[in-house]
Design a protein around this motif. Sequence first.
Motif, PDB file in Angstrom:
ATOM      1  N   THR A  92     -29.947  16.318 -23.170  1.00 51.60           N
ATOM      2  CA  THR A  92     -30.083  15.466 -21.993  1.00 51.60           C
ATOM      3  C   THR A  92     -31.289  15.953 -21.192  1.00 51.60           C
ATOM      4  O   THR A  92     -31.142  16.584 -20.144  1.00 51.60           O
ATOM      5  N   TRP A 120     -27.354  12.074 -23.726  1.00 54.28           N
ATOM      6  CA  TRP A 120     -27.189  12.308 -25.167  1.00 54.28           C
ATOM      7  C   TRP A 120     -27.084  11.004 -25.945  1.00 54.28           C
ATOM      8  O   TRP A 120     -27.660  10.857 -27.004  1.00 54.28           O
ATOM      9  N   LYS A 121     -26.340  10.004 -25.411  1.00 51.80           N
ATOM     10  CA  LYS A 121     -26.078   8.813 -26.226  1.00 51.80           C
ATOM     11  C   LYS A 121     -27.145   7.731 -26.087  1.00 51.80           C
ATOM     12  O   LYS A 121     -26.985   6.641 -26.631  1.00 51.80           O
ATOM     13  N   HIS A 123     -30.181   5.847 -27.218  1.00 52.76           N
ATOM     14  CA  HIS A 123     -30.762   5.707 -28.559  1.00 52.76           C
ATOM     15  C   HIS A 123     -32.070   4.916 -28.529  1.00 52.76           C
ATOM     16  O   HIS A 123     -32.364   4.161 -29.445  1.00 52.76           O
ATOM     17  N   SER A 152     -32.793  13.885 -34.886  1.00 50.35           N
ATOM     18  CA  SER A 152     -32.084  12.709 -34.361  1.00 50.35           C
ATOM     19  C   SER A 152     -32.748  12.121 -33.127  1.00 50.35           C
ATOM     20  O   SER A 152     -33.367  12.843 -32.329  1.00 50.35           O
ATOM     21  N   GLU A 154     -31.212  11.281 -30.718  1.00 47.40           N
ATOM     22  CA  GLU A 154     -30.458  11.770 -29.552  1.00 47.40           C
ATOM     23  C   GLU A 154     -31.074  13.052 -28.985  1.00 47.40           C
ATOM     24  O   GLU A 154     -30.560  13.575 -28.000  1.00 47.40           O
ATOM     25  N   LYS A 159     -36.902  11.986 -27.525  1.00 50.60           N
ATOM     26  CA  LYS A 159     -36.741  11.353 -26.214  1.00 50.60           C
ATOM     27  C   LYS A 159     -37.989  11.543 -25.350  1.00 50.60           C
ATOM     28  O   LYS A 159     -38.440  10.616 -24.676  1.00 50.60           O
ATOM     29  N   SER A 335     -20.863  10.258 -33.509  1.00 45.88           N
ATOM     30  CA  SER A 335     -21.453   9.607 -32.329  1.00 45.88           C
ATOM     31  C   SER A 335     -20.447   8.816 -31.523  1.00 45.88           C
ATOM     32  O   SER A 335     -20.645   8.571 -30.342  1.00 45.88           O
ATOM     33  N   ARG A 406     -23.950  10.383 -36.241  1.00 41.25           N
ATOM     34  CA  ARG A 406     -24.568  11.655 -35.883  1.00 41.25           C
ATOM     35  C   ARG A 406     -24.605  12.572 -37.107  1.00 41.25           C
ATOM     36  O   ARG A 406     -25.663  13.031 -37.509  1.00 41.25           O
ATOM     37  N   GLN A 412     -29.024   6.750 -36.484  1.00 36.40           N
ATOM     38  CA  GLN A 412     -28.529   6.030 -35.312  1.00 36.40           C
ATOM     39  C   GLN A 412     -28.655   4.524 -35.455  1.00 36.40           C
ATOM     40  O   GLN A 412     -28.126   3.771 -34.640  1.00 36.40           O
TER      41      GLN A 412
END
Lengths: 557, 557
Positions: A92, A120-121, A123, A152, A154, A159, A335, A406, A412
């Motif tokens: 996060t 975290w979730k 996508h 990932s 996530e 990100k 997930s 996950r 994802q």
Amino acid sequence: MCKYVIGVDYGTDSVRSVVVNASTGAELGAAVFPYPRWKKGYFCDPNTNQFRQHPLDYIEGLESSICEALDNAGEEVASQVVGIAVDTTGSTPVAVDQSGTPLALLYPHLENPNAMFVLWKDHTAIKEAEEINTLSNQWHIDYTQYVGGIYSSEWFWAKILHVIRIDPHVRSDAYSWVEHCDWIPFLLTGGTDVSKMYRSRCAAGHKAMWHSDFGGLPSNEFLATIDPLLDGLRDRLYRDTFTSDVPVGSLSLDWAKRLGLSTDVVVSVGAFDAHMGAVGGQIEPYYLSKVMGTSTCDMLVAPADTFGDILVKGICGQVDGSVIPGMIGLEAGQSAFGDVYAWFRQLLAWPLEQILGANAEIDEDTRTKLVAQTKDQILVKLSTDAGEIDPLESGIVAMDWLNGRRTPDANQALKGALIGLNLSSDAPKIFRALVEATCFGARKIVDRFQDEGVPIRGIIGLGGVAQKSPFTMQILADVLDRPIKIARSEQTCALGAAMFAATAAGLYNDVMEAMQAMGPGFDVTYRPKADQVEKYHQIYARYEQLATLVEQTEQSS
Amino acid sequence: MCKYVIGVDYGTDSVRSVVVNASTGAELGAAVFPYPRWKKGYFCDPNTNQFRQHPLDYIEGLESSICEALDNAGEEVASQVVGIAVDTTGSTPVAVDQSGTPLALLYPHLENPNAMFVLWKDHTAIKEAEEINTLSNQWHIDYTQYVGGIYSSEWFWAKILHVIRIDPHVRSDAYSWVEHCDWIPFLLTGGTDVSKMYRSRCAAGHKAMWHSDFGGLPSNEFLATIDPLLDGLRDRLYRDTFTSDVPVGSLSLDWAKRLGLSTDVVVSVGAFDAHMGAVGGQIEPYYLSKVMGTSTCDMLVAPADTFGDILVKGICGQVDGSVIPGMIGLEAGQSAFGDVYAWFRQLLAWPLEQILGANAEIDEDTRTKLVAQTKDQILVKLSTDAGEIDPLESGIVAMDWLNGRRTPDANQALKGALIGLNLSSDAPKIFRALVEATCFGARKIVDRFQDEGVPIRGIIGLGGVAQKSPFTMQILADVLDRPIKIARSEQTCALGAAMFAATAAGLYNDVMEAMQAMGPGFDVTYRPKADQVEKYHQIYARYEQLATLVEQTEQSS
């Protein structure tokens, strides 16, 4: 004289603080604070899987939940608190300036979702994760080797890259990036320079491809090759990482005042919720500690000195000290777990909320109450009715990928599915198939560990679903063909944090000692039933077949 | 002086009679009678797809609905009624004794489901249908050539074989077997010898593999090879079949009294509902007349003299005179259409019925009313909300096979499916995917006719869904990329029966003449929208891909 510690557990929807007796682990007071902006759906877009949280939700929740937990613990307690530790969801990350302040706290970013914590979730970074994987596969060092071989969407780098690509303002104002679990201890101890922030070994190793073998984070050359926008960022991040038995410092004067605590209170390094939860749930070597809530986090620890050079493919990572210092912490997870059931409840609640809730013939208070009462009972009644259905009766098979997959083998882009529906497929039958699917997803993870040479000696169940759904836990025991021990405490994450707080405050030599002294023990054990085990063996074969097919259709779409 | 005719339409849940002006087609009176035993769920088991109907439901409904329709039509009408015709669902066979009496009317079979009518949607005979297909493929004559190449478990021989295999009492007491649409005219005209019963060309040709090329029904050798239990039955069935413009006789004294009609009233040969419905809906050559209700029946007629030797694979059959004498009547259809939407409504109504409906805090009348009101609005509100969703938005693709697949290529073992689900998949999105799936199923049928060399010049929409769901009809027009004309009358089946009654009574030279004089004309036309057509072209490719995969998983399960 008793000493007390505080564990702070930042979940997806709320933050919970517990005040714990540092000698016995007994809980004296607790309080939960739901994030107010999050609750209203601000800054999120479920259609694009954008989920952001405002730092003010975290700050307000920190103060409120600790103060209320202390109030509940009774007088005299506050003055004897010696330590605070924090766990959070992850990865996060948030963009910060040089002082370590999240951009969303600074003008002109106050309402910019890209300047907030990327939950975290979220996508939104699927494409960026793919690019990282593509380059990793070609690079002379495989930076994904300790995170299961697949990076990932996530996670940290994907990100960051997504946000700085789409938002030039955040790009230019972000000096560095920090994880939620690193920022809270920094905030509590009055940190003012992000280069001095203590970074969690857990977050860095599992989500940012940090490893001592690499000399820290992936090289700048690698990062700049993914995208020149990442060039130079590595030097503004970190080299060293710390386990959660290490103190970050003590409470700042400001926070000591706000919380009514002494400036002597030790604040330790943060970590992710499931990792601290595994400690709170008294994990043992080669036990799989499953935190089952909206999603699952499955933790396993193995002594570092005997683990050898096993690299488990397709999991979320294996990091020395991420759970317990001196042990390899291996993380996997699904997930969506409880979120699958919540989705189905929400689907069934549609006529209640959309039609009954708007029926002008009855007064508003009555209908609001009826809608809420009825909705509250949906999962209870579904569990009761579904419990009477033979596993082989309905022929329905579900895929649990409603929030992507996950592990094993992160993807994802995958979606959920229901096959085998006919006109007699009613709500309890479909619910049972969904619960079975989440348990089959759990079996996939157990199988992967074992296939890769990591034996599983036992299963520990933690979290909301483990505590509240005997129906799900029995199916899980039957599907896994293993007993599942349920931890006695409902708050294993916060309790685990408290154990680290006590260790960092010097009350124990190490967290193993704290775990033994403060552990809550176990409640019920669910044991597999032979006839069901046999049936699920058959249905699991169908699930695996469906999984292959659904994955094929996604790839070709 | 006006003459009147009565059309009697036996549907799945109820029978409807209409009294019609034989010159204009104007409806003077109508009445519906829901089958009382059926409504209570007697003799059925949805889990095994066993659906049986008691002959008393039919007899009581015949008397009640005709008498009430005559009452509604006003005085003076009864004395001027000249004809009655009947349509029914099918294949809906029943075991009878030598007098043509269904066994369920005779002791000791009064409550034995195997002695009752086996409703069209009963799928207990899947295994028997497979055996018939296996033998047909090897036999020197392909008896399935005029029924699309695949014999269905919904049909005559499969159902008979299933019942006589599992029920030795019915086996020994059944002299012969008759279709519902043959039995009602026989009953009304006071028949006492089953060997003299007029058998419908429509039922015989579409469901019993009767064809003039075969000299009637399949040979005894063929039937006895399927199972020796069938040996000899052919001789106790029939050789000749009749179109519905042929009179069976006139009302028996008993039935004339019961209905308040004259014994001069002509009763004509029965047929299946969709076939008479196509006539009531003014079918034209090479128009596809789609009766869209719980399932669909798709009828097409083509002049027999120019049709050539086309054999359309995978449909329900092509029979000379099954719809209009002198034309080949081709039948296709989907096993579930409105039933798919009804299934979803029932799923969503689960919390209403199971939780709200049992909430002891509110009085029973209020909760019963709230449940009913809310449930009634589900499909209305779903249609409104789903109407605002772009077809490409949700990514959900459904398979409409919740009741198996009738055509193209019958396979009752197939099941429904939903793929592409994620945590934001709400009720309107799923509903839209389900409606789209039923329309894709409809496109599969249109494509099949065209691929086999039968051009489709237009689409006529009949039945409850065509009348009541503009939402579904617009999607159907978009998916088919063709305009859809909706027949003005809601009762095209009963009206078509009335046209046959008038013809058999000698008021018209043929049913084409009756159709022209008595036809109701058309109401709205739904036209395809270019932007949607393009989107559905894409999604249809996904549907076809999913169809292949779902069929594979069923075959291997």
